[in-house]
Design a protein around this motif. Structure first.
Motif, short mmCIF file in Angstrom:
data_model
loop_
_atom_site.label_atom_id
_atom_site.label_comp_id
_atom_site.label_asym_id
_atom_site.label_seq_id
_atom_site.Cartn_x
_atom_site.Cartn_y
_atom_site.Cartn_z
N UNK A 161 1.17 13.82 2.64
CA UNK A 161 0.95 15.41 2.15
C UNK A 161 2.16 16.00 2.96
N UNK A 162 2.34 15.40 3.73
CA UNK A 162 2.82 16.35 4.76
C UNK A 162 4.91 15.90 3.66
N UNK A 163 5.45 14.94 3.20
CA UNK A 163 6.24 14.71 2.58
C UNK A 163 6.29 16.04 0.91
N UNK A 164 4.72 15.77 1.21
CA UNK A 164 4.56 15.97 -0.37
C UNK A 164 5.05 15.21 -1.86
N UNK A 211 4.11 7.38 -1.12
CA UNK A 211 5.06 7.08 -0.07
C UNK A 211 4.80 5.56 0.99
N UNK A 212 5.45 4.61 0.23
CA UNK A 212 4.50 3.26 0.71
C UNK A 212 5.30 3.44 1.94
N UNK A 213 3.94 2.23 3.00
CA UNK A 213 3.91 2.04 3.81
C UNK A 213 4.93 0.87 4.75
N UNK A 214 5.36 1.66 4.92
CA UNK A 214 6.94 0.77 5.88
C UNK A 214 8.21 0.56 4.85
N UNK A 215 7.98 1.74 4.18
CA UNK A 215 8.99 2.18 3.38
C UNK A 215 10.49 2.36 4.04
N UNK A 227 0.63 -0.95 0.20
CA UNK A 227 0.06 -0.20 0.30
C UNK A 227 0.22 0.95 -0.13
N UNK A 228 0.39 1.73 -0.95
CA UNK A 228 1.25 3.43 -1.34
C UNK A 228 0.17 4.12 -1.02
#
Length: 200
Positions: free
Chosen positions: A50-53, A56-60, A45-46
């Protein structure tokens, strides 16, 4: 799926993350079209952070990936339901969910009933109850009660009184839950065996 990524100006669609087995809601994230495509491609799940813009893959970083099982869109085509198999805790704070809840199997009323049985057993000296008295008498008495109730179910099954049959079935199930706890188990332990058998 016809996903409406253009409903919001930022092109983001809410994604409700749910454990495919326990059905617990683990977190809420947002996907844009690119995040959705990567999720489907990699089965991890990716989101669009919004904070990193960025994607973001959860767990990366943590290794606590959300392995994709299924993904559905709601009736308005603007919200995802993402069913996953979590690999470790979901929340960055270390808990199973972002609501600081344990990701355990819940069986509604049956779970509450098991908790009541456990409470009566643990507080047998403080409160007198039927359940507490059974635990005080020991495993032989509990097993005997299960046998008696099973016979009653068989007897009522041969008759045509559905109310009595269901009542005796409830008694059997209740005493079986007590027997399971007396042996150190819960209903989930039995269900896991049935699930394993169904997969063979």
């Amino acid at each position: 799926m016809k996903i409406n990524f253009n409903k919001n100006e930022d092109g983001l669609v809410p994604a409700v993350i749910q454990d495919s087995e326990t059905k617990s809601v683990l977190m809420l994230g947002y996907m844009n079209e690119e995040a959705y495509a990567k999720t489907v491609e990699t089965k991890k799940v990716t989101f669009f952070s919004r904070s990193k813009n960025r994607l973001w893959t959860k767990g990366e970083e943590s290794g606590n990936f959300l392995n994709l099982i299924d993904i559905k869109i709601d009736c308005d085509n603007d919200t995802f339901l993402v069913k996953v198999k979590p690999q470790g805790p979901t929340c960055h704070m270390g808990s199973d969910t972002c609501w600081q809840e344990s990701n355990n199997f819940e069986y509604g009323f049956i779970t509450k009933l098991e908790e009541t049985i456990k409470s009566r057993r643990e507080n047998a000296t403080a409160e007198k109850s039927y359940v507490a008295s059974l635990f005080e008498e020991g495993i032989n008495k509990i097993a005997q009660k299960v046998g008696e109730e099973a016979i009653e179910v068989v007897i009522e099954a041969k008759d045509n009184n559905d109310d009595l049959f269901l009542s005796e079935s409830a008694d059997l199930f209740f005493h079986y839950l007590i027997l399971l706890q007396a042996k150190g188990f819960q209903l989930k332990d039995v269900l896991s065996i049935l699930e394993d058998r169904s997969n063979k």
